[in-house]
Design an enzyme around this catalytic site. Sequence first.
Site, short mmCIF file in Angstrom:
data_model
loop_
_atom_site.label_atom_id
_atom_site.label_comp_id
_atom_site.label_asym_id
_atom_site.label_seq_id
_atom_site.Cartn_x
_atom_site.Cartn_y
_atom_site.Cartn_z
N CYS A 400 -4.39 6.90 -6.93
CA CYS A 400 -4.31 7.12 -5.48
C CYS A 400 -5.51 7.89 -4.96
O CYS A 400 -5.71 7.98 -3.75
CB CYS A 400 -3.02 7.86 -5.14
SG CYS A 400 -1.70 6.70 -4.72
N LYS A 403 -7.67 5.69 -2.77
CA LYS A 403 -7.14 5.13 -1.52
C LYS A 403 -8.11 5.36 -0.36
O LYS A 403 -8.93 6.28 -0.37
CB LYS A 403 -5.80 5.78 -1.17
CG LYS A 403 -4.64 5.32 -2.01
CD LYS A 403 -3.35 5.95 -1.55
CE LYS A 403 -2.89 5.41 -0.21
NZ LYS A 403 -1.49 5.77 0.08
N ASP A 447 1.96 -1.97 -4.16
CA ASP A 447 1.05 -0.88 -4.55
C ASP A 447 0.05 -1.42 -5.55
O ASP A 447 0.36 -2.34 -6.32
CB ASP A 447 1.83 0.29 -5.18
CG ASP A 447 2.06 1.41 -4.18
OD1 ASP A 447 1.06 1.89 -3.61
OD2 ASP A 447 3.23 1.80 -3.98
N ASP A 470 8.44 3.64 -3.85
CA ASP A 470 8.74 3.22 -2.48
C ASP A 470 10.18 2.70 -2.36
O ASP A 470 10.85 2.93 -1.35
CB ASP A 470 7.78 2.11 -2.05
CG ASP A 470 6.35 2.61 -1.89
OD1 ASP A 470 6.16 3.82 -1.74
OD2 ASP A 470 5.43 1.77 -1.94
N GLY A 520 3.24 -13.58 -10.92
CA GLY A 520 2.08 -12.74 -10.72
C GLY A 520 0.79 -13.53 -10.73
O GLY A 520 0.77 -14.77 -10.69
#
Length: 722
Positions: A400, A403, A447, A470, A520
Amino acid sequence: MHQPPLPLTQDLVLIGGGHTHALVLRKWAMKPLPGARLTLINPGPTAPYSGMLPGFVAGHYTRDQLDIDLVRLAQAANARLILGSVTGIDPDSGTIQIDTHPPVGFDVVAVDVGITSDMPTLPGFTDHAVPAKPLGPFAAKWDSFRKGTGPATVAIIGGGVAGAELAMAMAHALKLRKRPATIHLIDNATALSALPAKSATQLRAAIKALNIVLHENVQITHLGKHTISLDDGSSITAQFITGAAGARPYPWMAQTGLTTHDGFLTVNDRLQTSDPRIFAVGDCAHMAHAPRPKAGVYAVRQAPVLFHNLASSLSGGPLKTYVPQKDYLKLISLGKKSALGDRFGVTFTGPWVWDWKDRIDRKFMNQFDQLPKMPTPPLPYPRAKGVQQAMGPKPLCGGCGAKLGRDALSKSLATLKPTQRADITPLPGDDAALLNTGGARQVFTTDHLRSFWPDPAVMARIAAHHALGDIWAMGANPQAATLSITLPRLSETLAERTLTEVLTSAQTILQDAGADIVGGHSTFGDDLSIGLAVTGLLDREAITLGGAQDGAALILTKPIGTGVIMAALMSGKARGADVAGALDAMQQGQKTAAQILRDVAQAMTDLTGFGLAGHTQNICIASGLAATLTPDTIPLLSGALDLSERGEHSSLYANNRAGFSNIPDTRHTRLLFDPQTGGGLLAAVPADQAKTLIEKLHQNGHPDSAIIGHLHKGPTAQVSIA
């Protein structure tokens, strides 16, 4: 034109962080083999140096001085470090079994796992004693024991040089702490029989001077709690019992199908086992061409030959032979800062011998404190305006920490048109979308993490937990997931191995949460990145960012600090043990925490890239409230506060800090803006239920959960500290 990195085509695996492998890693850092992927497997993030163990036991060295930091060493060598214990090698399939990890494939492998002084055939030893080897667990348990108070009794089983060194070191350490102590040294034959007579005599005198009780030619029948029973009916009482009698191989080596000698892997003069792809060095190997006693000096001198032969095996070059010396210098610590030396039958003793030994040991360890670094290539010139500013003062973090900043993200999202479908419930700024499908209420999120740790399996676990956060935060039950995986350039074989590790690891986490992988996409790129799109089903009203009430308590279920620790890892300033702790935290699931909180939470989110202050502010904005945080109650990962004080921070820190000018700058408050990967749940709950919820969380696998502040009326979105 962009020049992609060379593809990786061969897997080299080092099993164990012993002295030889530590030196090989350092050499690899200076001269890597292009196209080879290097992996190190070790039970922990550090490896103790045996030469300094008696000094540590005596209190002359700290634990940090004793340990080689394998995290920093692996990073310098651009190697992935797998934290786990090997349980087997399958030469037929070319795989290695590990207790914490999916099987790892290899093209060439080396084993340097040392020995154990466990005594499985001695009744009671496993339950009531601590083997002196492996060194790590022994060092930790001794450190805890010596810090105690009151009279101490210790027994060492094994009257060789190792046992005598430990006995004298323990006597000195307990004397320093002013603890009356009785030390027993026990042998089933004549003690110190492997030493020349003159050296043995001087060592016996040193043992006697420390009032160590020497028991020779005695047979132990069994051990009980604080008791050693002898065959003559007598017993010895000891609070701390250790074993230093002989060297035993790890049992799994004999199950590989490779040639062994008394359980040790037999190697030739090129350090190869009976399978030429598999090498073995150090105490776990038996040199059939030149048998020698187990001693660290041989392991150190095997390193240059092993390094050459591993690289040659991977590239098709000729191998070198290893010829061990016939004798070696023995330096034996005498408890205090004095030592005895022996070489070719010549004996010498005194403080100057300790100083000599200390210089040798520190010189060896200094190699791993001063690791080679790859120079940063200079920026090209001329270049477009703003390149240097866009790069920032620090390398781009992973996870993260990579980000987009809040401002850029908010402005971009603001350009989107409102949702047009009636079956989508808009939740601006919330963790996931709310869909209504055929009467079922479904949450949907995505994500994506850029790799910050070179083990694909660990990154897959972290990415899965991160994406599930989440779903848990909205009170839903995970349902299905698709994966988007970018692999670095690899050969077909290595790509298959890597993808298998990723899928196996992600599936384990998702299925434990109740979800399945349903599809995927995979592709090649410069770096590993793993993304998940996850759905969840709601059997209750969705928990959103809005809905928190005035006076609500804020609960956090995990410690913070992953951003600063992983940023410090990139700059080589993080302790390996702290990195391992952060990785463990990121791999801790939130299923149980969510189930405890969702029946009472007024608002909830998972802690990710915007940091604790940013995510608290999001709840405040949606709920029309202000918040006050109490920094002293916020749980922190080990090492995070120290790194914050030293000025370390993530590349996203400045973006997260902007807009909070009312919060003073201290080492504690800086961590409020630390971007989290796989962070905990942040929940607003009724204040009168908060303590009960914390007790439940502690009892159900979330011991770091804490009440960290509260919400209240005030300027909307203002976050302050108490």
